[in-house]
Design a protein around this motif. Structure first.
Motif, mmCIF file in Angstrom:
data_model
loop_
_atom_site.group_PDB
_atom_site.id
_atom_site.type_symbol
_atom_site.label_atom_id
_atom_site.label_comp_id
_atom_site.label_asym_id
_atom_site.label_seq_id
_atom_site.Cartn_x
_atom_site.Cartn_y
_atom_site.Cartn_z
ATOM 1 N N UNK A 1 8.537 20.382 47.342
ATOM 2 C CA UNK A 1 9.309 21.621 47.352
ATOM 3 C C UNK A 1 10.199 21.630 46.121
ATOM 4 N N UNK A 2 10.008 22.614 45.257
ATOM 5 C CA UNK A 2 10.791 22.718 44.026
ATOM 6 C C UNK A 2 11.318 24.132 43.882
ATOM 7 N N UNK B 1 13.460 19.400 45.691
ATOM 8 C CA UNK B 1 14.443 19.613 44.636
ATOM 9 C C UNK B 1 14.878 21.070 44.615
ATOM 10 N N UNK B 2 16.186 21.296 44.690
ATOM 11 C CA UNK B 2 16.745 22.627 44.494
ATOM 12 C C UNK B 2 17.809 22.479 43.410
ATOM 13 N N UNK B 3 17.432 22.784 42.185
ATOM 14 C CA UNK B 3 18.332 22.591 41.055
ATOM 15 C C UNK B 3 19.130 23.848 40.726
ATOM 16 N N UNK C 1 11.724 3.505 48.895
ATOM 17 C CA UNK C 1 12.063 4.923 48.978
ATOM 18 C C UNK C 1 10.802 5.775 49.093
ATOM 19 N N UNK C 2 10.783 6.657 50.109
ATOM 20 C CA UNK C 2 9.650 7.542 50.346
ATOM 21 C C UNK C 2 10.043 9.010 50.266
ATOM 22 N N UNK C 3 11.297 9.317 50.629
ATOM 23 C CA UNK C 3 11.733 10.704 50.741
ATOM 24 C C UNK C 3 12.982 10.925 49.895
ATOM 25 N N UNK C 4 12.931 11.911 48.995
ATOM 26 C CA UNK C 4 14.066 12.231 48.132
ATOM 27 C C UNK C 4 14.349 13.727 48.197
ATOM 28 N N UNK C 5 15.597 14.066 48.537
ATOM 29 C CA UNK C 5 16.040 15.458 48.590
ATOM 30 C C UNK C 5 17.305 15.574 47.753
ATOM 31 N N UNK C 6 17.274 16.457 46.755
ATOM 32 C CA UNK C 6 18.451 16.703 45.921
ATOM 33 C C UNK C 6 18.627 18.210 45.783
#
Length: 428
Positions: A243-244, A219-221, A183-188
């Motif tokens: 990006x947070x 991350x956009x929480x 895994x290299x890219x995580x978007x949540x």
């Protein structure tokens, strides 16, 4: 002497030529020329399938799934659109997934509800999948999710606006606890309204601590809190894009100064950054203070941003606090549009000069929140900007003393100048 023709080209060269034919209608025309051409363009034509299952008739679906059609063996990307919310949409999705030869699919995307059964079938039959993009909702599985996961080849995971994603997140964390991955890219991205938001943020924290080292993290929480500093620091040596977002457009839920400073100082490979900044009050838009200075907290975070040795682009996700002439208005109208242009231009000049004075190589500055759509009813200012989206490119001019001064040049087509920044600038 006989001249060589197109038919004399080796298959790999013909494939390279056919790769430039991207229109489905043109590809269909190529299929009608001859069986040879049909066989050569088929892998290109059916590499990606986009369907909503709504307009697909039973005969067309049967043709797609028929073994003699030779279609499913070429599918590498499957995209199920939102309008697949039909009574038998989930059943049809499973039919297509199971018809694709084992371990052939590389990318799966869905903007409709993904049932636990569909997801389980996908991961059990397509164990070499590299990219999963789920936008919508994810139904809770009846059994632990990790029992059906095989994510050894997964490189990109996007989970956006899913209401109940805790079982999925916990299952993925469990897999990485016991298995290696790529895994290299995580978007949540979390929806504003959801059950168990605190538990969901904790599940994201756990995933960040157990998954492989990331190069891209978004991350956009929403309004549900922030991940722990240590969860991000796990990836500090590999992150190139971070990006947070907290979901607050003005003076919102940003990281504590000490935490964001620690993160930025540790992540030395960042080329693109998008974060919320501390509250910055600029007062009345029609009467801004002369030579206003950056707030202490704001300057402290900006100083940490300036220490990034290779940072190319910086996007600020929180707007400054402004008072418009119309107290009931939340956005500039009329002459406030031009006042806002001046205020934002001055702010951009200050930020770029502040960063440059501290050795930053920052080229692009963007002030654009994620939750505020561009106001389509308002006109553009003379810089070509529309509230609340402002983009600037660093430049230099000579003042009256012939001294070079850093300025923020307004850009209304920044993506044309820097196409590699599209993920950062179009993020949410």
């Amino acid at each position: 002497m006989a001249y060589a023709t197109f038919a004399d080209l080796p298959p790999e060269m013909v494939g390279n030529v056919f790769a430039f034919i991207r229109s489905k209608s043109h590809q269909s025309s190529v299929c009608l020329v001859s069986r040879t051409w049909r066989d050569q363009i088929r892998p290109i034509m059916w590499e990606k399938i986009e369907t909503d299952f709504r307009d697909a008739s039973a005969p067309s679906l049967a043709t797609l799934l028929h073994p003699q059609s030779g279609i499913t063996g070429h599918i590498r990307e499957l995209d199920i659109c939102e309008s697949a919310k039909t009574t038998d949409g989930d059943y049809r999705a499973i039919l297509v997934i199971t018809a694709i030869p084992r371990d052939r699919l590389r990318r799966f995307e869905s903007t409709c509800k993904v049932s636990a059964l569909t997801f389980q079938v996908l991961l059990q039959s397509q164990r070499r999948i590299e990219d999963i993009d789920i936008g919508g909702s994810f139904s809770t599985p009846d059994q632990p999710t990790h029992e059906s996961l095989n994510l050894s080849n997964l490189k990109g995971l996007h989970i956006e606006w899913c209401i109940d994603q805790i079982p999925l997140l916990e299952g993925i964390s469990s897999f990485y606890t016991h298995n290696a991955g790529q895994l290299e890219e995580l978007i949540i991205a979390l929806p504003t309204r959801m059950e168990n938001p605190k538990h969901t943020v904790q599940a994201i924290d756990t995933l960040l601590k157990t998954c492989p080292k990331l190069t891209y993290l978004q991350l956009d929480l929403s309004v549900h809190g922030l991940v722990a500093r240590d969860s991000v620091l796990v990836h500090c040596k590999t992150l190139t894009e971070l990006m947070m977002e907290s979901g607050m457009t003005e003076g919102g839920n940003y990281f504590p100064i000490a935490d964001i400073t620690a993160i930025l100082k540790a992540c030395t490979k960042l080329t693109a950054l998008a974060i919320d900044m501390p509250t910055l009050e600029l007062g009345c838009i029609s009467d801004p203070p002369d030579g206003f200075s950056l707030d202490e907290d704001y300057a402290h975070v900006l100083a940490a941003v300036a220490t990034q040795p290779v940072l190319k682009a910086f996007r600020i996700l929180s707007l400054p606090v402004l008072e418009f002439d119309d107290p009931s208005s939340e956005r500039p109208t009329g002459r406030d549009t031009l006042f806002c242009q001046v205020v934002m231009q001055n702010l951009a000049n200050q930020i770029l000069r502040f960063a440059t004075d501290r050795g930053s190589k920052l080229k692009v500055l963007s002030i654009k929140p994620s939750l505020e759509p561009v106001d389509l009813n308002s006109g553009r200012d003379t810089n070509g900007h529309k509230w609340p989206e402002y983009h600037y490119i660093r430049g230099r001019v000579s003042d009256i003393t012939s001294t070079d001064v850093v300025v923020a040049h307004p850009s209304k087509s920044v993506i044309l100048d820097f196409p590699d920044l599209e993920p950062l600038l179009h993020y949410i």
